[in-house]
Design a protein around this motif. Structure first.
Motif, PDB file in Angstrom:
ATOM      1  N   GLU A 150      -9.348   5.752   3.242  1.00 16.97           N
ATOM      2  CA  GLU A 150      -9.262   6.196   1.851  1.00 16.97           C
ATOM      3  C   GLU A 150     -10.646   6.204   1.209  1.00 16.97           C
ATOM      4  O   GLU A 150     -10.985   7.126   0.449  1.00 16.97           O
ATOM      5  CB  GLU A 150      -8.315   5.286   1.069  1.00 16.97           C
ATOM      6  CG  GLU A 150      -8.122   5.712  -0.372  1.00 16.97           C
ATOM      7  CD  GLU A 150      -7.232   4.768  -1.163  1.00 16.97           C
ATOM      8  OE1 GLU A 150      -7.122   4.956  -2.391  1.00 16.97           O
ATOM      9  OE2 GLU A 150      -6.658   3.828  -0.565  1.00 16.97           O
TER      10      GLU A 150
ATOM     11  N   ARG B 223       1.803   2.320  -3.514  1.00 17.17           N
ATOM     12  CA  ARG B 223       0.723   3.022  -4.228  1.00 17.17           C
ATOM     13  C   ARG B 223       0.497   4.413  -3.655  1.00 17.17           C
ATOM     14  O   ARG B 223       0.314   5.386  -4.403  1.00 17.17           O
ATOM     15  CB  ARG B 223      -0.576   2.207  -4.168  1.00 17.17           C
ATOM     16  CG  ARG B 223      -1.753   2.924  -4.830  1.00 17.17           C
ATOM     17  CD  ARG B 223      -2.933   2.029  -5.085  1.00 17.17           C
ATOM     18  NE  ARG B 223      -3.659   1.640  -3.894  1.00 17.17           N
ATOM     19  CZ  ARG B 223      -4.577   2.406  -3.287  1.00 17.17           C
ATOM     20  NH1 ARG B 223      -4.840   3.627  -3.748  1.00 17.17           N
ATOM     21  NH2 ARG B 223      -5.217   1.958  -2.222  1.00 17.17           N
ATOM     22  N   TYR B 224       0.528   4.530  -2.333  1.00 22.10           N
ATOM     23  CA  TYR B 224       0.273   5.829  -1.711  1.00 22.10           C
ATOM     24  C   TYR B 224       1.360   6.846  -2.045  1.00 22.10           C
ATOM     25  O   TYR B 224       1.084   8.052  -2.150  1.00 22.10           O
ATOM     26  CB  TYR B 224       0.157   5.668  -0.198  1.00 22.10           C
ATOM     27  CG  TYR B 224      -1.210   5.213   0.280  1.00 22.10           C
ATOM     28  CD1 TYR B 224      -2.225   4.887  -0.614  1.00 22.10           C
ATOM     29  CD2 TYR B 224      -1.494   5.130   1.636  1.00 22.10           C
ATOM     30  CE1 TYR B 224      -3.470   4.477  -0.177  1.00 22.10           C
ATOM     31  CE2 TYR B 224      -2.744   4.726   2.095  1.00 22.10           C
ATOM     32  CZ  TYR B 224      -3.726   4.393   1.186  1.00 22.10           C
ATOM     33  OH  TYR B 224      -4.963   3.990   1.629  1.00 22.10           O
TER      34      TYR B 224
ATOM     35  N   GLU C 299       0.117   8.042  -5.475  1.00 21.66           N
ATOM     36  CA  GLU C 299      -1.197   8.687  -5.580  1.00 21.66           C
ATOM     37  C   GLU C 299      -1.444   9.767  -4.525  1.00 21.66           C
ATOM     38  O   GLU C 299      -2.225  10.689  -4.764  1.00 21.66           O
ATOM     39  CB  GLU C 299      -2.296   7.622  -5.478  1.00 21.66           C
ATOM     40  CG  GLU C 299      -2.256   6.590  -6.595  1.00 21.66           C
ATOM     41  CD  GLU C 299      -3.358   5.548  -6.463  1.00 21.66           C
ATOM     42  OE1 GLU C 299      -4.225   5.700  -5.570  1.00 21.66           O
ATOM     43  OE2 GLU C 299      -3.350   4.581  -7.241  1.00 21.66           O
ATOM     44  N   ARG C 300      -0.865   9.633  -3.341  1.00 16.17           N
ATOM     45  CA  ARG C 300      -1.024  10.581  -2.236  1.00 16.17           C
ATOM     46  C   ARG C 300      -2.502  10.961  -2.010  1.00 16.17           C
ATOM     47  O   ARG C 300      -2.900  12.127  -2.126  1.00 16.17           O
ATOM     48  CB  ARG C 300      -0.169  11.829  -2.474  1.00 16.17           C
ATOM     49  CG  ARG C 300       1.320  11.518  -2.406  1.00 16.17           C
ATOM     50  CD  ARG C 300       2.186  12.731  -2.661  1.00 16.17           C
ATOM     51  NE  ARG C 300       1.924  13.838  -1.752  1.00 16.17           N
ATOM     52  CZ  ARG C 300       2.391  13.925  -0.503  1.00 16.17           C
ATOM     53  NH1 ARG C 300       3.129  12.941  -0.011  1.00 16.17           N
ATOM     54  NH2 ARG C 300       2.119  14.975   0.242  1.00 16.17           N
ATOM     55  N   PRO C 301      -3.335   9.974  -1.655  1.00 15.24           N
ATOM     56  CA  PRO C 301      -4.775  10.235  -1.519  1.00 15.24           C
ATOM     57  C   PRO C 301      -5.138  11.123  -0.332  1.00 15.24           C
ATOM     58  O   PRO C 301      -6.258  11.653  -0.287  1.00 15.24           O
ATOM     59  CB  PRO C 301      -5.369   8.832  -1.348  1.00 15.24           C
ATOM     60  CG  PRO C 301      -4.255   8.019  -0.773  1.00 15.24           C
ATOM     61  CD  PRO C 301      -3.011   8.552  -1.412  1.00 15.24           C
TER      62      PRO C 301
ATOM     63  N   GLY D 131       1.099   8.656   2.232  1.00 17.08           N
ATOM     64  CA  GLY D 131      -0.041   9.029   1.403  1.00 17.08           C
ATOM     65  C   GLY D 131      -0.421  10.492   1.484  1.00 17.08           C
ATOM     66  O   GLY D 131      -1.433  10.904   0.904  1.00 17.08           O
TER      67      GLY D 131
ATOM     68  N   LEU E 212       0.831  -1.201   0.000  1.00 19.77           N
ATOM     69  CA  LEU E 212       0.000   0.000   0.000  1.00 19.77           C
ATOM     70  C   LEU E 212       0.869   1.256   0.000  1.00 19.77           C
ATOM     71  O   LEU E 212       0.525   2.256  -0.645  1.00 19.77           O
ATOM     72  CB  LEU E 212      -0.921  -0.004   1.221  1.00 19.77           C
ATOM     73  CG  LEU E 212      -2.056   1.021   1.218  1.00 19.77           C
ATOM     74  CD1 LEU E 212      -3.021   0.768   0.063  1.00 19.77           C
ATOM     75  CD2 LEU E 212      -2.811   0.995   2.550  1.00 19.77           C
TER      76      LEU E 212
ATOM     77  N   LEU F 283       0.290   6.047   6.163  1.00 19.38           N
ATOM     78  CA  LEU F 283      -0.677   7.137   6.040  1.00 19.38           C
ATOM     79  C   LEU F 283       0.035   8.449   5.702  1.00 19.38           C
ATOM     80  O   LEU F 283      -0.423   9.217   4.840  1.00 19.38           O
ATOM     81  CB  LEU F 283      -1.455   7.270   7.347  1.00 19.38           C
ATOM     82  CG  LEU F 283      -2.610   8.265   7.392  1.00 19.38           C
ATOM     83  CD1 LEU F 283      -3.715   7.871   6.426  1.00 19.38           C
ATOM     84  CD2 LEU F 283      -3.169   8.359   8.814  1.00 19.38           C
TER      85      LEU F 283
END
Length: 365
Positions: free
Chosen positions: A318, A32-33, A36-38, A64, A29, A61
């Motif tokens: 998310e 991906r974070y 993308e930095r959600p 992200g 994860l 976290l």
């Protein structure tokens, strides 16, 4: 120095790395974070027990994009040491009463944050937290009802309970003890199976229904909570009374205090809520009230078993952030897509685990 930079610095220490291995889903994860930095521009209050494997999830976290506020909602000597190490890295750990006012997004456990202040959005991980948030106006996504939570509950919580017993009550070996256990849900089932491996005789107290039927199928003696004479006799013979329902006052509603005081069994809670009621003082319970027994450990749940729950908790937040109008106020379940991804990846990384035991009844006897 930002929280992200401070957590990154902490993550490079040998002490941290030793305690945060075996977390492959969180690592996936994080990749991906980072792209993308959600959570960019958002602040989140962190409500997990303050131990290193949960700090690893907080680091993901932050990768992200989130600014994370830490508090110590389940204080113990272990969490106080971790708080000191965070402080040494420039990461403040605020009193919970202050922390909840720093952000409108909570990563909550047993609604320990939400009971101080209601957020705009929350991710929850426990049944007792779900009972709180289901009647609130904020948008909450929970993983407690997801299939993946069964991995932690079946494999991890019972293991943590046994390790915590050995730490806090080393003069009383488990083998040969008689335990009366209230509850045979996700958590209770895992605890009962793990205790049986320790040669403990477990009697399950349940209500009529699927959980009791499953306990019988899987070879445990059972007592209905309404069977007063049988229940009183079982408690009189018990060495340990274990609360594992996740429901406030569950034991208190079934058992008069006099029964618990007459034979003086060891009282244990694997729940963060008070199942024994106000008439039983905190010092009467091994490890006290307000936190599950395994929360007294440096690693309350072994990393490989808590990894899918920690990762799922981040995915739940998310979904709160990305969900928009698709989510209703109140309680929402983690999406099936996220649930299936977690199950698939955990099975990929740990092919030798008895995966099916967590999900399928196993007839015994």
């Amino acid at each position: 120095m930002s929280i992200f930079t401070s957590l990154a610095s902490l993550s490079r220490s040998p002490n941290y790395q030793t305690r945060t291995c075996d977390l492959p889903l969180l690592n996936e994860l994080a990749i991906r974070y980072a792209d993308e930095r959600p959570f960019a521009g958002l602040r989140v209050v962190w409500g997990h027990v303050l131990v290193f494997n949960s700090i690893a999830a907080a680091h993901v976290l932050a990768i992200g994009g989130a600014e994370v506020t830490f508090c110590d909602p389940f204080p113990s000597p272990v969490t106080q040491q971790v708080a000191q190490q965070l402080g040494a890295c420039g990461i403040p750990v605020l009193p919970i009463e202050e922390a909840v006012y720093t952000a409108d997004l909570f990563l909550d456990v047993t609604a320990v944050l939400g009971k101080h202040r209601l957020p705009i959005g929350a991710a929850e991980i426990s049944r007792s937290g779900d009972l709180f948030y289901e009647n609130q106006a904020c948008v909450t996504v929970s993983i407690d009802g997801a299939q993946v939570k069964k991995i932690e509950c079946f494999f991890g919580t019972g293991d943590g309970m046994v390790r915590a017993w050995q730490l806090l009550n080393p003069s009383m070996p488990l083998a040969g003890l008689q335990v009366v256990q209230f509850g045979y849900g996700k958590v209770g089932r895992g605890v009962a199976w793990r205790l049986r491996q320790e040669e403990v005789r477990v009697t399950v107290v349940e209500l009529p229904g699927m959980n009791r039927d499953l306990a019988i199928l899987e070879g445990f003696d059972t007592v209905l909570a309404s069977e007063d004479l049988i229940l009183e006799t079982s408690i009189a013979k018990a060495d340990v009374i274990l609360a594992a329902t996740g429901v406030p006052n569950a034991v208190a509603h079934s058992v008069p205090v006099a029964w618990l005081n007459s034979s003086q069994p060891v009282l244990v809670s694997i729940s963060a809520v008070d199942e024994f009621g106000d008439e039983i003082p905190s010092e009467r319970i091994l490890g006290g009230k307000g936190k599950p027994l395994n929360f007294h450990l440096e690693s309350p749940t072994a990393n490989r078993y808590v990894d899918p729950s920690l990762t799922g908790h981040l995915l739940a937040l998310e979904e709160v952030v990305r969900g928009g109008t698709a989510l209703k106020p109140g309680l929402n379940l983690l999406s099936e897509e996220s649930d299936l991804w977690l199950l698939s990846r955990w099975r990929h990384h740990w092919p030798n685990e008895d995966f099916d035991s967590a999900f399928q009844p196993k007839q015994v006897g």
